[in-house]
Structures are given as C-alpha cells and as structure tokens.
Scaffold this motif. Structure first.
Motif, mmCIF file in Angstrom:
data_model
loop_
_atom_site.group_PDB
_atom_site.id
_atom_site.type_symbol
_atom_site.label_atom_id
_atom_site.label_comp_id
_atom_site.label_asym_id
_atom_site.label_seq_id
_atom_site.Cartn_x
_atom_site.Cartn_y
_atom_site.Cartn_z
ATOM 1 N N ALA A 20 0.818 -1.222 -0.160
ATOM 2 C CA ALA A 20 0.023 0.012 0.049
ATOM 3 C C ALA A 20 0.942 1.070 0.048
ATOM 4 N N ILE A 21 1.750 1.367 0.721
ATOM 5 C CA ILE A 21 2.805 2.443 0.867
ATOM 6 C C ILE A 21 3.646 2.456 -0.393
ATOM 7 N N LEU A 22 3.898 1.432 -1.222
ATOM 8 C CA LEU A 22 4.580 1.559 -2.638
ATOM 9 C C LEU A 22 3.872 2.041 -3.339
ATOM 10 N N LYS A 23 2.459 1.664 -3.526
ATOM 11 C CA LYS A 23 1.519 2.017 -4.461
ATOM 12 C C LYS A 23 1.020 3.584 -4.306
ATOM 13 N N GLY A 24 0.878 3.913 -3.138
ATOM 14 C CA GLY A 24 0.258 5.304 -2.943
ATOM 15 C C GLY A 24 -1.171 5.351 -3.061
#
Ligand SMILES: *Cc1c(COP(=O)(O)O)cnc(C)c1O
Length: 496
Positions: A20-24
């Motif tokens: 989730a953090i990687l995709k934003g």
C-alpha cells in the motif's frame, strides 16, 4: 497474520502495508485503508514512560505488520534523530487554557515532517521487500508544506525521484523559497497557474492514467505518492496523539483512562483522520474537533451532512488549509458507511461529477465524535494577538485557526477535559501574518526577513535552521506551467 489494506472503492483490492505504501493510491482511484483498526496493545499507564521513538514503534508495529521489528526500528531511528531540534520530537506546551502539541521541530518546521521524515525509509524498505526494481517516482501536490517536507525527505535517496507541483500564487514566500532552493539531483519543483485542488486533481489524474503508467514502466519508473493519500503518511501521524496522551499522564494532568480532546487545523483531513484512528485503537479521545479556515467545506459537512465543493475558493493566511476537496475524508466516509466500498465509490463519483454529495443519517451518527468549527481571517489574527498578549506564546496562522475555534466555540462546554491543539507550523514560517496580527502598524512596512528577526526578538526562541538556510541559498527551480501541462512536466523531468 498480516493486517491487510484494501481500496476504499473496491474491497477486493487487498494488499499488505508495504505494498500500500509503495503504490500510494489504489488503481481504481480509491485510498488504501486497514481492514480493521488494531488495538493499542499496552497498558495506557505505560505511555507515560515512553520516548517518542518507543511510542512510534508500539503504534507502527500494529499497522505495518509485514515490516520486521528490525526494519521498523531502523526506519524510526533514522527518521526521528537530530533532524529534529529537540529530543522530545513533539513537545507539549501549555499556554493559557490549552495544550499545544508542537509538531514543527523537524527539518521544514511544519507538521508534515512528522510523517515525511520516515516515509522515504518506509518506502525504500517496501521496495526491497517487494522486489521492486523500478525507480520510484514520487509525485506530490502541495498546498505549501508537504512539498518541502517531501523534498527534504527524498532528496538524494537512491532509487527515488521526486516531483512537486505547487500553486504558484497560493503559498507563502517562505514556503516557496524553501521549495525552489531545494538541492538534490533527483528533485524537481514546478509551479502551476492554478490552486491546490487543481494540483491535487492533476496528480490523481496522472496516477489514474494507465497509458502513462505503462509508458513510464517501460522506461524503468513507477509512481508513488508522498501525499496523505498514502497510508504511510497517516500511520506515523497516529504516533504523536498517543505520545501527547503519555505526556499528559506523565505531567499528572490525566489519570490513565481519562479522556482528552483534540483540536486539529484541517485541510486535506489527514491529520485529524490519524486522530480518529488513534481513538479507534483505544486511546481515550472524547471529541475530534475539526477546525477550518474560511474554506469551511468541512464545517458545513459536519453541520449538515452535505459535502459541497461548489463555492468560491478563498486564499487565506493559512494556505496549507486552503482546500475544497479534502482527500482523506474519503477514508472516513468509507468507515462510516460500514466499510461499504460500493456506497463510498458512488459518493465519490457524485463528488467528481456534481461536486457534492449527502451522507445518510446513519453515517452521520457514526461520525458523531467529530465536531466542526471555523475561524475567519479576523478571528485568526485576533487569536494570535490574544494568546501572545495573555501568555507570551506565539502561534502560527494554522494553529491559530484551531486555537480560535477551541477558544470561541468549545472551551466553555469542554473545559473539564484537557484539550490538545495540534500546532502544525512554526510561526517563523508565516512571520508576516503573525507579526502583523500582533502589531499591524509597527510591522506592516518591514520585509520578510526583518520580520523574522523581529519575531525572534519577541519570542526569544532561536531562528530555525530551515529559515537561516533560505536567506542566502540560490533558486534552483523556476519552472511555471499551466495546469493542463502536468503530464508534459513529468515526461520532461524523467525522460529528457
Ligand atoms: C498540511 C497542513 C495542515 C492541514 O493538514 P491536513 O492533514 O491536510 O488536514 C494544517 N497546518 C499546516 C501548517 C499544514 O502544513
């Protein structure tokens, strides 16, 4: 078992915290939310003895379950170090009837540092964990403070590039100078001829553009976001509410289990949403007081149940709150709908098509812990003057909006419960507004840096490094574009 995250518009789109953090942002335009809010797994009384970093670990391990203990502790240690000008990281200051939680002791002297000091570490760790080999391109829209905090966080971080869009005529001179003097070969700053909502909608459109995404993937890039639409921004913001509670316990202002109220100067609804998550983790917060400036779309929403962005956009002295589309409200709407992605998606479609939507009575009841208030420009300036005159404490304009809302609309009825006001920026960042609020005639004619020296004279606190730096640094970014040229700006930055 890992805590999973899903899109607010599609519950089937499930990812881990690091993904989730990687995709934003989710592919359907939704925001990632945790499938459940984890409980704080320690006795409240123990918070009194914990440092900021220890509190951060206790909170973040509950949300970011696919990070190892070592990874998380390493991110925390590197983020909350001597970039902050106090070991406390977020000191709690009593002035008059309220407690001010000072969130502006980081590198860029606004509260965005609290999350953006750690996000680059969370993100590069996430890239490693997920074997992401593409260079991460952080696309960011800023109303003034996120931009610099994100630039400072990501500058020269290997494997990343960062591009910031800001409203050319919608930020303070200090905010602009902080951004356009940014060093780092992987940074780019672009002014747009439009307001923050234009910048934010533009960035969301770029994220949603599959063709652009594919084209850039082929060239070795992938997009992510440093805006508070990224869950990696919100989780670190839960920490300081828990920490504030610990300070109140430590100072004997509360007994474990007794409630506090929080008052948050609000724009994109990220900060106060973090307070809502904190409450749902089990921390005794009674009221979540959402303070707006003259762009009072949220005040009207909590009063009527209708969110309506069809109104004039006002430029105020609290520019980081000049926002009519509060992105993170979508997460609250999703929770208030009973985690119903279809209901939320339909409301968000109404928002993008008609600019307004109305929630049901049942949803309003679920949002009952929120109370809205707003301050006019005049009230904001009067509050800076009042607090300075009565206690010698100088508020920035954003904090003053919250302080005014509390003082004028809530203090009488809520006075028996300690109020923690999120103090989101250093007054040095908005010296002109702050000083003219205190004494208009005396300070009106002075230039910005003279005002900064005058401010130092009346507060006695040292001028922050962030301000000293921009006095003499050359401007390195001077691109200004029309609001429909954002895609071209991205390609120019990455491909030329
Ligand atoms: C960003 C910002 C706000 C608004 O916070 P949100 O999380 O967007 O609601 C308030 N004050 C300052 C100084 C800010 O930089």
């Amino acid at each position: 078992m890992n805590l999973m995250y899903n899109s607010t518009r599609n519950a089937e789109d499930r990812v881990t915290a690091s993904q989730a953090i990687l995709k934003g942002l989710a592919e359907d335009g939704g925001l990632y939310v945790p499938e459940r809010i984890p409980a704080l797994e320690l006795p409240l009384a123990s918070l009194a003895g914990m440092s900021y970093q220890e509190t951060a670990y206790a909170v973040m391990k509950q949300f970011l379950t696919d990070y190892s203990e070592e990874e998380l502790k390493d991110c925390i240690r590197r983020a909350y170090d001597d970039k902050f000008d106090t070991e406390e990281i977020a000191p709690l200051r009593k002035a008059g009837e309220a407690y001010y939680l000072e969130l502006f002791h980081g590198a860029t002297i606004a509260f965005k540092d609290m999350a953006l000091s750690i996000l680059p570490y969370l993100m590069t760790t996430a890239a490693k964990k997920n074997h992401e080999t593409h260079e991460i391109v952080i696309l960011t829209a800023t109303s003034g403070d996120t931009g610099k905090a994100a630039l400072a966080g990501f500058a020269d971080v290997p494997g990343t590039r960062i591009l910031v869009f800001y409203p050319k005529h919608g930020v303070s001179p200090v905010q602009e100078l902080q951004m356009v003097t940014q060093k780092g070969a992987n940074t780019c700053v672009v002014g747009i001829l439009g307001n923050f909502d234009d910048a934010q909608s533009g960035v969301k459109r770029l994220f949603a553009d599959k063709k652009l995404g594919e084209e850039l993937r082929e060239q070795g890039f992938c997009f992510s976001s440093a805006n508070s639409i990224n869950i990696g921004r919100l989780v670190p913001q839960i920490v300081y509410y828990v920490y504030a509670y610990g300070r109140l316990l430590k100072d004997g202002k509360l007994l474990a289990g007794e409630p506090m109220n929080v008052v948050v100067p609000t724009g994109n609804f990220g900060n106060i949403l973090a307070a809502f998550y904190t409450k749902n983790m089990g921390l005794p917060i009674e009221k979540l007081i959402c303070a707006s400036n003259e762009n009072k779309v949220l005040f009207d929403f909590f009063r009527t149940g209708t969110y309506d962005r069809n109104r004039e956009f006002v430029l105020t002295s609290s520019p980081s709150m000049d926002i009519l589309i509060s992105s993170n409200l979508e997460r609250l709407i999703y929770h208030a709908s009973g985690q119903n992605a279809a209901v939320n998606a339909a409301l968000m479609r109404e928002l993008s098509e008609a600019g307004r939507y109305t929630v049901t009575e049942e949803m309003r009841t679920r949002m009952g812990d929120f109370a809205g208030g707003y301050a006019t420009e005049e009230q904001t300036f009067a509050e800076i003057r009042r607090v300075y005159t009565e206690s010698g404490y100088v508020l920035d304009t954003h904090t003053a909006v919250a302080s005014s809302v509390y003082h004028n609309q809530f203090a009488k009825e809520c006075g028996s419960v300690p109020a923690v006001i999120a103090s989101t920026a250093s007054p040095y960042k908005f010296a002109r507004s702050v000083m003219t609020a205190i004494h208009e005639a005396k300070y009106r004619e002075m230039d910005d840096f003279t005002l900064i020296d005058e401010l130092q004279g009346i507060t006695g606190t040292p001028i922050p490094r962030a301000i000293e730096e921009i006095r003499s640094t050359p401007v390195l970014h001077d691109t200004v574009i029309e609001k429909d040229e954002m895609e071209a700006a991205v390609k120019h930055f990455l491909l030329s």
